[in-house]
Design a protein around this motif. Structure first.
Motif: not given
Length: 491
Positions: A252-262, A271-272, A283-290
């Motif tokens: 699964r690839a989910t589009a997010l604010e500044g990229g996408w999550a697998w 695996g996430h 970078v810290d916001r990206a971590r929180d979104q993960l």
């Protein structure tokens, strides 16, 4: 000047290094020594790996049993990728490894689907798409043909291949490389290890990862930067406990604010990760979104990876050839990292098994083909971004308006104007895959070929309805993915 390689040194282990070594010792059958030099101090980028169907060809060519491979790597089956929120938030589609009927001629399935104005997903006309949606899986047969790939643990895969390669005659040297000596003509002569050992060779295969020790370091081969088209430059990775009994047969690839999550499901864990662009998100916001995407208890702390999209200008220089991350990197949106390793190995093996000394034009052709392969896959990945309707963050506004490579512009124009799925040489993805993304992103031709109208609407509607019903009935009889996997594993 012609060259013959009798001593091959692979620099670095990991998936790339041991895939290379296993292929070399298997294919060369003792005509050259193969030595893998790796340092225990250098970590391996070990995330849950999603792959492309060609991985099955590699495994078969070197004689790997599928069940043994799946047990050794805690692997699972993969039918494709489920894309969420790429067109708009709340819209999704599957890119699977099946087909949508004949892509050419008056009976073209997608054209009749479009002509009739059907709102149902085109994927309902594709067997593996419906299998993925229902969480079902069977192995292909003469009656039901389709392609599939795997999810697996990349570290375990490297260990599995290392054992196989060593059993077949590869040498394994542990040590940290502190210096590289070269001949007067520029070719690499030997590696100097920190304990004083000197490893000589005729051909050096650089599998040292992003470090690119030989090609990027010693030979200073320039880097061709793709980041103006593919701006992601980092990823947070975090494994979690497996949630529930069900095991989805897709990435699964989910589009997010500044990229996408697998999301990559393995037998024992999931695996996430979050691939992001530091230009558009902290970078810290990206971590929180993960962390917000996790569907199980984390089994390790999130790990940050940094990279740049692109490739070395040449992949083979003098007697050094780079394979894997040392040659370049394309974000893992379509699971092509292992595929690019395999593609380079295949090109190398063709030359090494030709039974003749290699010439400069062999290296030139190798480089030209590898560059084109990277460019074709680059264009396919960009396609996922540039068709978005999202304007809710800076990243999505950027990718929706950026200038595209001319090769991508041309083929998009052909599709938009005339419905032609143009293919170049050295493609990584065939027309069916391009159609899956065009359809999933609701990007259709502006006009229809008049020949499509030669099929009466009621006949086309009946044929599509019957095919959809037959696929649904067939999939309904298939076992859930996790049960089929247990049977294959002998559990």
């Amino acid at each position: 000047m012609s060259q013959k390689y009798e001593r091959i040194v692979v620099v670095g282990g990991g998936s790339a290094g041991w895939m290379t070594a296993a292929a070399l010792v298997t294919g060369l059958k003792g005509r050259a020594t193969v030595e893998v030099v790796e340092s225990e101090e250098i970590g391996i980028i070990g995330v849950g790996e999603a792959t492309f169907p060609s991985i099955r060809n590699y495994n078969q060519l070197i004689g790997i049993d599928e069940a043994e491979f799946l047990r050794a790597t805690t692997g699972s089956y993969k039918l494709g990728i489920h894309f969420c929120d790429w067109l708009e938030v709340g819209r999704d589609y599957f890119h699977t490894f099946g087909h949508f009927g004949n892509l050419y001629g008056s009976q073209t399935l997608w054209a009749q689907h479009r002509r009739l104005g059907l709102t149902e997903p085109l994927g309902l006309q594709c067997v593996p798409t419906v299998m993925a949606m229902k969480g079902r899986f069977v192995l292909p047969s003469e009656q039901q043909e389709f392609k599939y790939a795997y999810h697996f643990d990349a570290v375990q895969y490297a260990a599995f291949l290392r054992k196989l390669a060593l059993q077949r005659g590869a040498r394994h040297t542990l040590g940290r490389i502190v210096d590289v000596s070269r001949h007067a003509d520029g070719n690499v002569a030997a590696l100097q290890l920190d304990d004083g050992r000197r490893i000589e060779g005729d051909l050096f295969v650089d599998c040292s990862g992003f470090r690119s020790l030989l090609l990027g370091g010693t030979l200073a081969e320039p880097f061709v930067d793709f980041s103006h088209w593919l701006p992601v430059d980092g990823a947070w990775a975090c494994p979690t406990e497996r949630a529930g009994e069900e095991l989805t047969p897709y990435t699964r690839a989910t589009a997010l604010e500044g990229g996408w999550a697998w999301r990559i499901p393995l037998q024992n864990r999931t695996g996430h990760g979050h691939v992001f662009s530091s230009r558009f998100i902290d970078v810290d916001r990206a971590r929180d979104q993960l962390l917000a995407q996790l569907d199980g208890k984390p089994v390790a702390e999130p790990r940050l990876l940094r990279f740049k999209t692109g490739h070395r200008r040449r992949f083979w220089v003098d007697n050094v050839i780079a394979i894997g991350l040392s040659s370049g990197f394309l974000e893992p949106l379509e699971s092509t990292s292992i595929y690019l390793v395999q593609d380079a190995i295949a090109r190398l093996m063709v030359l090494l098994t030709a039974g003749r000394p290699l010439h400069e034009n062999d290296r030139a052709l190798f480089n030209e083909g590898a560059v084109r392969r990277f460019s074709r896959i680059r264009d396919f990945i960009i396609l996922h971004y540039c068709l978005t309707r999202r304007r809710d963050s800076e990243l999505w506004r950027h990718v929706s308006s950026m200038a595209l490579p001319e090769t991508l512009n041309f083929r998009m124009e052909l599709w938009r104007r005339y419905g032609v799925l143009h293919e170049y040489d050295e493609e990584g993805f065939d027309a069916t895959s391009w159609l899956a993304v065009h359809a999933g992103m609701d990007h259709w031709p502006e006009r229809e070929d008049p020949v499509f109208a030669e099929v009466p609407p009621e006949l086309a509607a009946s044929a599509l309805r019957d095919r959809r019903a037959a696929i649904a009935a067939s999939v309904e009889r298939m076992p859930p993915h996790h049960r089929l996997l247990q049977q294959v594993l002998g559990r």
